[in-house]
Write a protein that holds these residues in place. Sequence first.
Motif, PDB file in Angstrom:
ATOM      1  N   VAL A 215      25.924  32.516  56.447  1.00  0.00           N
ATOM      2  CA  VAL A 215      25.804  33.671  56.109  1.00  0.00           C
ATOM      3  C   VAL A 215      27.409  34.434  56.067  1.00  0.00           C
ATOM      4  CG1 VAL A 215      25.354  36.173  56.996  1.00  0.00           C
ATOM      5  CG2 VAL A 215      23.713  34.331  56.914  1.00  0.00           C
ATOM      6  N   GLY A 216      28.211  34.009  57.129  1.00  0.00           N
ATOM      7  CA  GLY A 216      29.409  34.410  57.080  1.00  0.00           C
ATOM      8  C   GLY A 216      30.406  33.877  55.959  1.00  0.00           C
ATOM      9  N   SER A 217      30.302  32.582  55.431  1.00  0.00           N
ATOM     10  CA  SER A 217      31.136  32.102  54.427  1.00  0.00           C
ATOM     11  C   SER A 217      30.413  32.739  53.137  1.00  0.00           C
ATOM     12  CB  SER A 217      31.144  30.535  54.489  1.00  0.00           C
ATOM     13  OG  SER A 217      30.011  29.965  53.806  1.00  0.00           O
ATOM     14  N   LEU A 218      29.403  32.965  53.069  1.00  0.00           N
ATOM     15  CA  LEU A 218      28.647  33.428  51.864  1.00  0.00           C
ATOM     16  C   LEU A 218      29.177  34.958  51.696  1.00  0.00           C
ATOM     17  CD1 LEU A 218      26.924  33.102  49.433  1.00  0.00           C
ATOM     18  CD2 LEU A 218      24.840  34.040  50.775  1.00  0.00           C
ATOM     19  N   SER A 219      29.340  35.811  52.717  1.00  0.00           N
ATOM     20  CA  SER A 219      29.700  37.207  52.854  1.00  0.00           C
ATOM     21  C   SER A 219      31.382  37.144  52.281  1.00  0.00           C
ATOM     22  CB  SER A 219      29.763  37.743  54.168  1.00  0.00           C
ATOM     23  OG  SER A 219      28.487  37.514  54.828  1.00  0.00           O
ATOM     24  N   VAL A 220      32.120  35.979  52.953  1.00  0.00           N
ATOM     25  CA  VAL A 220      33.527  35.836  52.433  1.00  0.00           C
ATOM     26  C   VAL A 220      33.568  35.718  50.930  1.00  0.00           C
ATOM     27  CG1 VAL A 220      35.482  34.608  52.651  1.00  0.00           C
ATOM     28  CG2 VAL A 220      34.346  35.336  54.705  1.00  0.00           C
ATOM     29  N   PHE A 221      32.752  34.601  50.621  1.00  0.00           N
ATOM     30  CA  PHE A 221      32.778  34.350  49.100  1.00  0.00           C
ATOM     31  C   PHE A 221      32.491  35.517  48.242  1.00  0.00           C
ATOM     32  CE2 PHE A 221      31.097  32.415  45.389  1.00  0.00           C
ATOM     33  CZ  PHE A 221      31.983  31.447  45.097  1.00  0.00           C
ATOM     34  N   SER A 222      31.315  36.229  48.390  1.00  0.00           N
ATOM     35  CA  SER A 222      31.070  37.302  47.648  1.00  0.00           C
ATOM     36  C   SER A 222      32.158  38.416  47.581  1.00  0.00           C
ATOM     37  CB  SER A 222      29.697  38.120  47.933  1.00  0.00           C
ATOM     38  OG  SER A 222      29.292  37.521  49.094  1.00  0.00           O
ATOM     39  N   GLY A 223      32.726  38.665  49.028  1.00  0.00           N
ATOM     40  CA  GLY A 223      33.790  39.617  49.080  1.00  0.00           C
ATOM     41  C   GLY A 223      34.930  39.003  48.131  1.00  0.00           C
ATOM     42  N   GLN A 224      35.312  38.050  48.228  1.00  0.00           N
ATOM     43  CA  GLN A 224      36.614  37.613  47.231  1.00  0.00           C
ATOM     44  C   GLN A 224      35.945  37.479  45.965  1.00  0.00           C
ATOM     45  OE1 GLN A 224      37.542  33.597  48.926  1.00  0.00           O
ATOM     46  NE2 GLN A 224      39.584  34.342  48.835  1.00  0.00           N
ATOM     47  N   ALA A 225      34.879  37.368  45.671  1.00  0.00           N
ATOM     48  CA  ALA A 225      34.559  37.430  44.087  1.00  0.00           C
ATOM     49  C   ALA A 225      34.299  38.780  43.749  1.00  0.00           C
ATOM     50  CB  ALA A 225      32.929  36.994  43.969  1.00  0.00           C
ATOM     51  N   LEU A 226      34.087  39.886  44.547  1.00  0.00           N
ATOM     52  CA  LEU A 226      34.248  41.139  43.955  1.00  0.00           C
ATOM     53  C   LEU A 226      35.452  41.623  43.978  1.00  0.00           C
ATOM     54  CD1 LEU A 226      31.012  42.441  46.124  1.00  0.00           C
ATOM     55  CD2 LEU A 226      31.262  42.301  43.648  1.00  0.00           C
ATOM     56  N   ALA A 227      36.303  41.298  44.950  1.00  0.00           N
ATOM     57  CA  ALA A 227      37.842  41.592  44.858  1.00  0.00           C
ATOM     58  C   ALA A 227      38.398  41.281  43.586  1.00  0.00           C
ATOM     59  CB  ALA A 227      38.610  41.158  46.146  1.00  0.00           C
TER      60      ALA A 227
END
Lengths: 257, 259
Positions: free
Chosen positions: A18-30
């Motif tokens: 869940v953590g790495s997925l959140s980081v991943f989506s955060g980066q994608a959105l940023a």
Amino acid sequence: MKLLVLIGRTVLHGFETVGSLSVFSGQALAHGVRPPIYLRLIGMQMLEIGFYSLPVVGLTAIFTGMVLALQTFNAAARFNAESTIATVVVLSMTRELGPVLAGLMTAGRVGAAIAAEIGTMRVTEQIDALTTLSTSPFKYLVMPRVIAGVTMLPFLVLVADIIGVMGGYLVSIHKLGFNPAAYLKNTFDYLETMDVVSGLVKAAVFGFLITLMGCYQGYHSRGGAQGVGAAATNAVVSASILILAANYLITEFFFAR
Amino acid sequence: MTRATPKIELADLHVAFGANRVLQGLDLTIAAGESVVIIGGSGSGKSVLLKCILGLLEPSRGRIRIDGEDVTRLSGAERQTVMRKFGMLFQGAALFDSLPVWENVAFGLIQGDKMARPNARRIALEKLAQVGLGADVAELGPAELSGGMKKRVGLARAIARQPEIIFFDEPTTGLDPIMGDVIDRLIVKCRTELGATTLSITHDMASARRIADRIAMLYQGRIVWDGPVATIDRSGNPYVDQFINGRAEGPIQMAVSAA
Ligand SMILES: Nc1ncnc2c1ncn2[C@@H]1O[C@H](COP(=O)(O)OP(=O)(O)OP(=O)(O)O)[C@@H](O)[C@H]1O
Ligand SMILES: [Mg+2]
């Protein structure tokens, strides 16, 4: 003791994902909001995800609409409510079956393809090469796919809605002997804007989930052909489960009051 | 004492994959305009070292400085700026198989430097010619190339943006001896004409002697010897002696069972 360790490990692993997925989506959105935006790549992905999924989504929709009409007729006849078929078909298609089935079918088609493509790029060091050429893999690979998914899934679902209703219409008129004008009137009389809109909102969310899971699994794949295969499988499975869960939450948001 | 800031400065670098400790306190300093060749056994961590400097792998400990700037842990945007200084030839070429050869070579120019496509294409064809590939190859896909051709396209891509620092991971592996020499000369030219700093990995000692100012030997996660290329034959280092003479007996024990 062993069991506790196993449970603990599974829970930890879950949190880690869940953590790495959140980081991943955060980066994608940023990355999505900052230039450069690769319009050509977005266009290509829209074609791939939207246009080329039309046959599979269309076929799914037409058979679903047809079956729905038959089943409803059969069930409704038990309490003399045959006239509700049109309404049942159109509401089921727009609210639930259109988005969910289109979502699941594209998850299988597009999610797996994305995971395999990006996964292959990962294990052959093409993603590393992108970085060394001053190009962000998030911008170049992830964003175009996610944008295409979010915009094209509603389009696919709209098509699925129309084809599904058409399937119901065909069966009702030609097999069950309904009056065409009355059937169409029943279809549109009870249809509200919110029925269609909620379905399209679902579609956009599903499009996000499908493409995100495809990119995430591919991006984190490792270990050659086997790893890429596992990434494709995981992308489809995780996207499908997320679609079903998100479907419930969105339905509750729109209709549970 | 004053001295020029080194181009690349590695201090106490540690990299591990689980229990496999690949780099264990590696130190290496490379001056601007220098050409360093790293030698070392297969699996000793040479490719890992290059990826670590490029930020593709994160070291568990240690410092990496480029032009005096600490680049050990950079965010995405800062990393992209630093990357402009680098060119990298990957061991497996790592060509983008969705793009034709010329776009592979021009990729950094088009995407990274925002150059117009016709200009970028012209430069790409020039670079391809320098690695001995004609315009007919430019339109092919990477899947249609031989292994050595892929390597050369990867090399053309690495030098296309005229980077300040170029890494070559086994540039001549898989090439015939003549083409190997052509590539060696090209690498030397990158340094003499463009003033680039180069760090190469090779198993071919003849090639290493041609392109290196300095040779560094990697063994068990550290640089065990490091000196000018002219002194390698009298290094007095048993590891180096064994390696350059290619002997199975010596301090370096290969993990093979004697039949
Ligand atoms: N992504 C990775 N995941 C796990 N282990 C890795 C990874 N990359 C490299 N290794 C391990 O690191 C060690 C060094 O690998 P590296 O590729 O740097 O070797 P090398 O010195 O370049 O060898 P060669 O001359 O054969 O190319 C090997 O033991 C390898 O198993
Ligand atoms: Mg290597």
